[in-house]
Design a protein around this motif. Sequence first.
Motif, PDB file in Angstrom:
ATOM      1  N   ALA A 181       0.847  -1.213   0.000  1.00  0.00           N
ATOM      2  CA  ALA A 181       0.000   0.000   0.000  1.00  0.00           C
ATOM      3  C   ALA A 181       0.878   1.257   0.000  1.00  0.00           C
ATOM      4  CB  ALA A 181      -0.922  -0.014   1.217  1.00  0.00           C
ATOM      5  N   GLN A 182       1.954   1.225   0.792  1.00  0.00           N
ATOM      6  CA  GLN A 182       2.841   2.405   0.847  1.00  0.00           C
ATOM      7  C   GLN A 182       3.523   2.645  -0.499  1.00  0.00           C
ATOM      8  OE1 GLN A 182       4.803   1.053   4.570  1.00  0.00           O
ATOM      9  NE2 GLN A 182       4.572   3.167   5.255  1.00  0.00           N
ATOM     10  N   SER A 183       3.890   1.530  -1.176  1.00  0.00           N
ATOM     11  CA  SER A 183       4.570   1.689  -2.466  1.00  0.00           C
ATOM     12  C   SER A 183       3.624   2.295  -3.511  1.00  0.00           C
ATOM     13  CB  SER A 183       5.109   0.341  -2.956  1.00  0.00           C
ATOM     14  OG  SER A 183       4.040  -0.460  -3.441  1.00  0.00           O
ATOM     15  N   LEU A 184       2.300   2.211  -3.241  1.00  0.00           N
ATOM     16  CA  LEU A 184       1.319   2.766  -4.184  1.00  0.00           C
ATOM     17  C   LEU A 184       0.820   4.140  -3.718  1.00  0.00           C
ATOM     18  CD1 LEU A 184      -0.523  -0.602  -4.883  1.00  0.00           C
ATOM     19  CD2 LEU A 184       0.832   0.691  -6.533  1.00  0.00           C
ATOM     20  N   GLY A 185       1.495   4.724  -2.752  1.00  0.00           N
ATOM     21  CA  GLY A 185       1.216   6.111  -2.374  1.00  0.00           C
ATOM     22  C   GLY A 185       0.515   6.304  -1.037  1.00  0.00           C
ATOM     23  N   HIS A 186       0.229   5.207  -0.345  1.00  0.00           N
ATOM     24  CA  HIS A 186      -0.490   5.353   0.917  1.00  0.00           C
ATOM     25  C   HIS A 186       0.457   5.605   2.088  1.00  0.00           C
ATOM     26  CE1 HIS A 186      -4.621   4.641  -0.193  1.00  0.00           C
ATOM     27  NE2 HIS A 186      -4.162   3.796  -1.106  1.00  0.00           N
ATOM     28  N   SER A 187      -0.094   6.206   3.144  1.00  0.00           N
ATOM     29  CA  SER A 187       0.681   6.343   4.377  1.00  0.00           C
ATOM     30  C   SER A 187       0.178   5.291   5.357  1.00  0.00           C
ATOM     31  CB  SER A 187       0.527   7.755   4.944  1.00  0.00           C
ATOM     32  OG  SER A 187      -0.816   7.990   5.257  1.00  0.00           O
ATOM     33  N   LEU A 188       0.753   5.291   6.533  1.00  0.00           N
ATOM     34  CA  LEU A 188       0.426   4.252   7.502  1.00  0.00           C
ATOM     35  C   LEU A 188       0.336   4.850   8.894  1.00  0.00           C
ATOM     36  CD1 LEU A 188       0.162   1.122   7.300  1.00  0.00           C
ATOM     37  CD2 LEU A 188       2.543   1.004   8.045  1.00  0.00           C
ATOM     38  N   ALA A 356      -4.296  -2.546  15.604  1.00  0.00           N
ATOM     39  CA  ALA A 356      -4.711  -1.138  15.569  1.00  0.00           C
ATOM     40  C   ALA A 356      -3.741  -0.405  14.650  1.00  0.00           C
ATOM     41  CB  ALA A 356      -4.670  -0.544  16.974  1.00  0.00           C
ATOM     42  N   GLY A 357      -4.221   0.682  14.036  1.00  0.00           N
ATOM     43  CA  GLY A 357      -3.386   1.378  13.042  1.00  0.00           C
ATOM     44  C   GLY A 357      -3.587   0.738  11.673  1.00  0.00           C
ATOM     45  N   GLY A 358      -2.859   1.238  10.692  1.00  0.00           N
ATOM     46  CA  GLY A 358      -3.007   0.734   9.330  1.00  0.00           C
ATOM     47  C   GLY A 358      -3.192   1.898   8.368  1.00  0.00           C
ATOM     48  N   VAL A 359      -3.737   1.608   7.202  1.00  0.00           N
ATOM     49  CA  VAL A 359      -3.909   2.651   6.183  1.00  0.00           C
ATOM     50  C   VAL A 359      -5.028   3.607   6.635  1.00  0.00           C
ATOM     51  CG1 VAL A 359      -4.547   3.117   3.784  1.00  0.00           C
ATOM     52  CG2 VAL A 359      -3.089   1.134   4.336  1.00  0.00           C
ATOM     53  N   PRO A 360      -4.753   4.931   6.674  1.00  0.00           N
ATOM     54  CA  PRO A 360      -5.761   5.890   7.171  1.00  0.00           C
ATOM     55  C   PRO A 360      -7.041   5.866   6.331  1.00  0.00           C
ATOM     56  CG  PRO A 360      -3.613   6.964   6.861  1.00  0.00           C
ATOM     57  CD  PRO A 360      -3.501   5.586   6.272  1.00  0.00           C
ATOM     58  N   CYS A 374      -4.414   6.027  -5.466  1.00  0.00           N
ATOM     59  CA  CYS A 374      -4.088   5.219  -6.637  1.00  0.00           C
ATOM     60  C   CYS A 374      -5.398   4.687  -7.229  1.00  0.00           C
ATOM     61  CB  CYS A 374      -3.165   4.078  -6.191  1.00  0.00           C
ATOM     62  SG  CYS A 374      -2.745   2.936  -7.502  1.00  0.00           S
ATOM     63  N   PRO A 375      -5.878   5.276  -8.322  1.00  0.00           N
ATOM     64  CA  PRO A 375      -7.165   4.844  -8.891  1.00  0.00           C
ATOM     65  C   PRO A 375      -7.167   3.353  -9.236  1.00  0.00           C
ATOM     66  CG  PRO A 375      -6.334   6.830  -9.982  1.00  0.00           C
ATOM     67  CD  PRO A 375      -5.241   6.353  -9.082  1.00  0.00           C
ATOM     68  N   SER A 376      -8.303   2.724  -9.052  1.00  0.00           N
ATOM     69  CA  SER A 376      -8.511   1.288  -9.339  1.00  0.00           C
ATOM     70  C   SER A 376      -7.837   0.362  -8.324  1.00  0.00           C
ATOM     71  CB  SER A 376      -8.063   0.906 -10.760  1.00  0.00           C
ATOM     72  OG  SER A 376      -8.791   1.650 -11.698  1.00  0.00           O
ATOM     73  N   LEU A 377      -7.289   0.952  -7.264  1.00  0.00           N
ATOM     74  CA  LEU A 377      -6.800   0.152  -6.137  1.00  0.00           C
ATOM     75  C   LEU A 377      -7.855   0.253  -5.038  1.00  0.00           C
ATOM     76  CD1 LEU A 377      -4.377  -1.388  -4.719  1.00  0.00           C
ATOM     77  CD2 LEU A 377      -3.790   0.841  -3.723  1.00  0.00           C
ATOM     78  N   PHE A 378      -8.183  -0.867  -4.410  1.00  0.00           N
ATOM     79  CA  PHE A 378      -9.189  -0.904  -3.348  1.00  0.00           C
ATOM     80  C   PHE A 378      -8.550  -1.508  -2.104  1.00  0.00           C
ATOM     81  CE2 PHE A 378     -11.292  -0.712  -7.340  1.00  0.00           C
ATOM     82  CZ  PHE A 378     -12.472  -0.008  -7.139  1.00  0.00           C
ATOM     83  N   LEU A 379      -8.951  -1.043  -0.934  1.00  0.00           N
ATOM     84  CA  LEU A 379      -8.390  -1.581   0.317  1.00  0.00           C
ATOM     85  C   LEU A 379      -9.527  -1.967   1.248  1.00  0.00           C
ATOM     86  CD1 LEU A 379      -6.528   1.198  -0.508  1.00  0.00           C
ATOM     87  CD2 LEU A 379      -5.042  -0.045   1.032  1.00  0.00           C
ATOM     88  N   VAL A 380      -9.439  -3.151   1.829  1.00  0.00           N
ATOM     89  CA  VAL A 380     -10.524  -3.642   2.689  1.00  0.00           C
ATOM     90  C   VAL A 380      -9.957  -4.342   3.925  1.00  0.00           C
ATOM     91  CG1 VAL A 380     -12.206  -3.971   0.810  1.00  0.00           C
ATOM     92  CG2 VAL A 380     -10.618  -5.816   1.386  1.00  0.00           C
ATOM     93  N   GLY A 381     -10.802  -4.504   4.924  1.00  0.00           N
ATOM     94  CA  GLY A 381     -10.478  -5.348   6.075  1.00  0.00           C
ATOM     95  C   GLY A 381      -9.530  -4.704   7.069  1.00  0.00           C
ATOM     96  N   GLU A 382      -8.811  -5.569   7.745  1.00  0.00           N
ATOM     97  CA  GLU A 382      -8.025  -5.148   8.902  1.00  0.00           C
ATOM     98  C   GLU A 382      -6.806  -4.319   8.536  1.00  0.00           C
ATOM     99  OE1 GLU A 382      -7.742  -8.285  11.878  1.00  0.00           O
ATOM    100  OE2 GLU A 382      -5.792  -7.493  12.438  1.00  0.00           O
ATOM    101  N   MET A 383      -6.432  -4.279   7.284  1.00  0.00           N
ATOM    102  CA  MET A 383      -5.257  -3.468   6.934  1.00  0.00           C
ATOM    103  C   MET A 383      -5.553  -1.968   7.038  1.00  0.00           C
ATOM    104  SD  MET A 383      -4.730  -3.821   2.867  1.00  0.00           S
ATOM    105  CE  MET A 383      -3.113  -3.115   3.095  1.00  0.00           C
ATOM    106  N   LEU A 384      -6.839  -1.617   7.160  1.00  0.00           N
ATOM    107  CA  LEU A 384      -7.212  -0.216   7.335  1.00  0.00           C
ATOM    108  C   LEU A 384      -7.128   0.151   8.827  1.00  0.00           C
ATOM    109  CD1 LEU A 384     -10.139  -0.368   4.821  1.00  0.00           C
ATOM    110  CD2 LEU A 384      -8.148   1.139   4.589  1.00  0.00           C
ATOM    111  N   ASP A 385      -7.096   1.441   9.085  1.00  0.00           N
ATOM    112  CA  ASP A 385      -6.939   1.926  10.461  1.00  0.00           C
ATOM    113  C   ASP A 385      -8.266   1.843  11.223  1.00  0.00           C
ATOM    114  OD1 ASP A 385      -6.144   3.200  12.765  1.00  0.00           O
ATOM    115  OD2 ASP A 385      -6.345   5.220  11.919  1.00  0.00           O
ATOM    116  N   VAL A 386      -8.705   0.614  11.457  1.00  0.00           N
ATOM    117  CA  VAL A 386      -9.957   0.356  12.188  1.00  0.00           C
ATOM    118  C   VAL A 386      -9.748  -0.913  12.999  1.00  0.00           C
ATOM    119  CG1 VAL A 386     -12.408  -0.212  12.017  1.00  0.00           C
ATOM    120  CG2 VAL A 386     -11.366   1.238  10.290  1.00  0.00           C
ATOM    121  N   ASP A 387     -10.117  -0.898  14.260  1.00  0.00           N
ATOM    122  CA  ASP A 387     -10.128  -2.149  15.033  1.00  0.00           C
ATOM    123  C   ASP A 387     -11.359  -2.151  15.917  1.00  0.00           C
ATOM    124  OD1 ASP A 387      -8.185  -0.052  16.150  1.00  0.00           O
ATOM    125  OD2 ASP A 387      -8.521  -1.252  17.949  1.00  0.00           O
TER     126      ASP A 387
END
Length: 413
Positions: A181-188, A356-360, A374-387
Amino acid sequence: MTPPAEHIAVVGAGAAGLATAIFTRELNPARTVILLDGAARPGAKILVSGGSRCNVTNTEVTADDYWGGKRTIIRRVLRALPVPSTIAFFERIGVPLKEEGGGKLFPRSDRSRDVLDALLRAADDAGVTVSASTRVHAVTAGSGFTLQTSRGPTEAGAVVLATGGLSLPKTGSDGGGFGIAQSLGHSLVPPTPALAPLMLSNGFHASLSGVAHEAELTVWYDGRAAERLRGSLLWTHFGISGPAALDASRHVLRGHLQGRRTALSVSFVPGESFDAVDVRWTARAAARPRTSVRNALAEELPASVADALVAHAGIASATLLADFSRTDRRRLAHALTALPLSVTGSRGYDYAEATAGGVPLEEIDPSTMESRKCPSLFLVGEMLDVDGRIGGFNFQWAWSSGRAAAEGISRRR
Ligand SMILES: Cc1cc2nc3c(=O)[nH]c(=O)nc-3n(C[C@H](O)[C@H](O)[C@H](O)COP(=O)(O)OP(=O)(O)OC[C@H]3O[C@@H](n4cnc5c(N)ncnc54)[C@H](O)[C@@H]3O)c2cc1C
């Protein structure tokens, strides 16, 4: 060669990846979906979940059951698959659910294996191609996506990252997806274990190993009560576990991570103030002067906890309520309502049920789970900043975010 836009690669066949893949195919059979997982047998975490019974969801799920990113964003994602739809989905794939205490919903069979088998069967029925033992090392974006995998490169028009967090790394969720995710422009948002047993340094727990009772834990930041977590508390040889401790762990660990002055205390009389306890014990002493303090305590708490508390408060265990001095009574009231617990750390990701923590969340569109980076990239589940707290909420996040992504993908032109 430009990959066909209708070819979707989902990375990670845990709860969120399976849900995304199934719903994507069901909503739009014209798209091909390949589900890649580094593990030889995907879904290991579903198998071990809920004591091998899999607490699939909860009868009542709101954004307040989660920590991490903004609640307004969490609420929007949860709306994609509300609880009644989750129950109906599992019923449809052959897993009727039943309710237990605290609204927890489990498969009627009490077997997490049935949940995983049904999801894998539903994926197969929907025409999802599952590719196990396929670790994704890197994803690059151009006119489509190229995925470097342990089985060689593959192309896709859209990619869903469903690689989970860092908890229970032996199941394959080792945080590798964060790097992608970081390599595609996301922070953590820096991760910490969540729903993890806590280790204590003070000796209070040692004699209580195996004892459980209702309690309220308070997490203090810089001298102020930041969170109160009520539920069953289990004393162990290393410290504390059980729902109250697991829920408290992320707050303690986030406090440490953020360099705050963090403390934890336990109340053995949840909901009762120091003054209320003091008044109650004064009345008790007047009503039953010949009862010992220790025995009076043991009427409302496990005997070993009563022993530990009188010892901690420095009260001789034979002391009668008639001889209970004001100073001792107040010391006991303090221990009953706010006994400090000195946390040295958690048992770590090997024992944590979540991360806890993850992609904002601000970096995704909550109505589609599509990346804003990053268009056409989708993020789901626990890798996001939600617990979520304990009780089926983390799986519900996986199902709902998977559904939102599937709807987002099906709306893409
Ligand atoms: C012991 C335990 C018990 C739990 N019990 C419950 C419960 O009863 N109820 C509840 O709601 N929650 C529970 N949880 C939490 C819940 O299991 C997780 O929140 C949920 O599984 C997260 O789903 P996910 O799909 O986002 O990630 P994961 O389930 O972690 O799945 C990620 C998948 O991605 C794969 N992967 C990772 N990186 C790569 C890569 N680079 N290439 C290819 N594949 C990759 C992994 O192999 C894995 O299969 C429990 C967790 C644990 C550890």
